[in-house]
Design an enzyme around this catalytic site. Structure first.
Site, PDB file in Angstrom:
ATOM      1  N   ASN A  78      14.802  93.091 -88.318  1.00 16.97           N
ATOM      2  CA  ASN A  78      14.923  94.448 -87.464  1.00 16.97           C
ATOM      3  C   ASN A  78      15.367  95.543 -87.243  1.00 16.97           C
ATOM      4  O   ASN A  78      16.243  96.018 -88.289  1.00 16.97           O
ATOM      5  CB  ASN A  78      15.845  93.606 -86.190  1.00 16.97           C
TER       6      ASN A  78
ATOM      7  N   HIS B  92      21.932 100.384 -88.970  1.00 14.26           N
ATOM      8  CA  HIS B  92      21.908  98.942 -89.630  1.00 14.26           C
ATOM      9  C   HIS B  92      20.437  97.819 -89.532  1.00 14.26           C
ATOM     10  O   HIS B  92      20.590  97.282 -88.737  1.00 14.26           O
ATOM     11  CB  HIS B  92      23.620  98.730 -89.320  1.00 14.26           C
ATOM     12  N   ILE B  93      19.940  98.065 -90.615  1.00  4.77           N
ATOM     13  CA  ILE B  93      18.574  97.146 -90.356  1.00  4.77           C
ATOM     14  C   ILE B  93      19.598  95.350 -91.369  1.00  4.77           C
ATOM     15  O   ILE B  93      19.671  95.425 -91.923  1.00  4.77           O
ATOM     16  CB  ILE B  93      18.392  97.531 -92.124  1.00  4.77           C
ATOM     17  N   HIS B  94      18.658  95.300 -90.648  1.00  6.23           N
ATOM     18  CA  HIS B  94      19.077  93.352 -90.756  1.00  6.23           C
ATOM     19  C   HIS B  94      17.792  92.337 -90.461  1.00  6.23           C
ATOM     20  O   HIS B  94      16.985  93.203 -89.824  1.00  6.23           O
ATOM     21  CB  HIS B  94      20.200  93.342 -89.582  1.00  6.23           C
ATOM     22  N   TRP B  95      17.861  91.310 -91.415  1.00  8.78           N
ATOM     23  CA  TRP B  95      16.959  90.044 -91.590  1.00  8.78           C
ATOM     24  C   TRP B  95      17.186  89.071 -90.103  1.00  8.78           C
ATOM     25  O   TRP B  95      18.741  88.885 -90.301  1.00  8.78           O
ATOM     26  CB  TRP B  95      16.558  89.966 -92.921  1.00  8.78           C
TER      27      TRP B  95
END
Length: 181
Positions: free
Chosen positions: A116, A128-131
């Site tokens: 995302n 804040h990038i995250h999987w």
């Protein structure tokens, strides 16, 4: 009158929060759960499954399926090309490790793994990038999801947390990812 009622009382706390506080479990926090939850230092209460040196793994509080978890760097970074090599490596190692743990605990038929990045991509926290790692089973896309846009998750988060902690401990570390702070 409907023949059955689907209750989701766990959503009420989320709905009642002001929009600005919905991304954090702590309304007095930064508004970034990927900063606030690790800072709280209560891994079981915040469903943090693993702390690495650059990134950490936690359950999604609003899952699509039992075992649905997320991985994020500790550092608030919005774009994948802004991440350091160390962050990128550890995130991908944690993705691989999470697949092992979920496979051991839930025996899914497959996985959806995605990043995302940005609000247009569905990120509730675009800064804040995250999987996401989501276990999937053949036939799990029933009418509730495809027609009613409702998720039926058969396990409560504390049970999912205990299940994945047990799986983590049972399969042991395979990768060079070591617990962090």
């Amino acid at each position: 009158m409907p023949n059955s009622v689907l209750w989701a009382p766990w959503r009420w706390d989320y709905i009642r929060r002001p929009e600005s506080a919905r991304t954090s479990s702590d309304p007095s926090g930064t508004g970034d759960l990927f900063l606030d939850l690790p800072a709280a230092n209560d891994d079981a209460a915040n469903f943090i499954l693993h702390r690495g040196t650059q990134a950490f793994m936690l359950l999604n509080a609003f899952p699509y399926a039992s075992g649905h978890l997320m991985i994020a760097p500790y550092r608030q970074v919005a774009e994948i090309d802004q991440m350091t090599d160390a962050e990128l490596l550890e995130v991908q190692q944690l993705v691989a490790e999470s697949v092992r743990w979920i496979r051991h605990a839930y025996r899914p038929d497959g996985f959806n793994i995605g990043v995302n990045m940005g609000s247009a991509a569905g990120a509730g926290i675009p800064k804040h990038i995250h999987w996401h790692v989501v276990p999937r089973w053949n036939g799990d896309a029933n009418f509730m999801t495809t027609i009613a846009e409702v998720r039926v998750v058969p396990q409560l988060l504390p049970e999912t947390y205990a299940t994945l902690v047990a799986a983590r401990d049972a399969v042991g570390p395979r990768l060079a990812v070591q617990p962090g702070p």
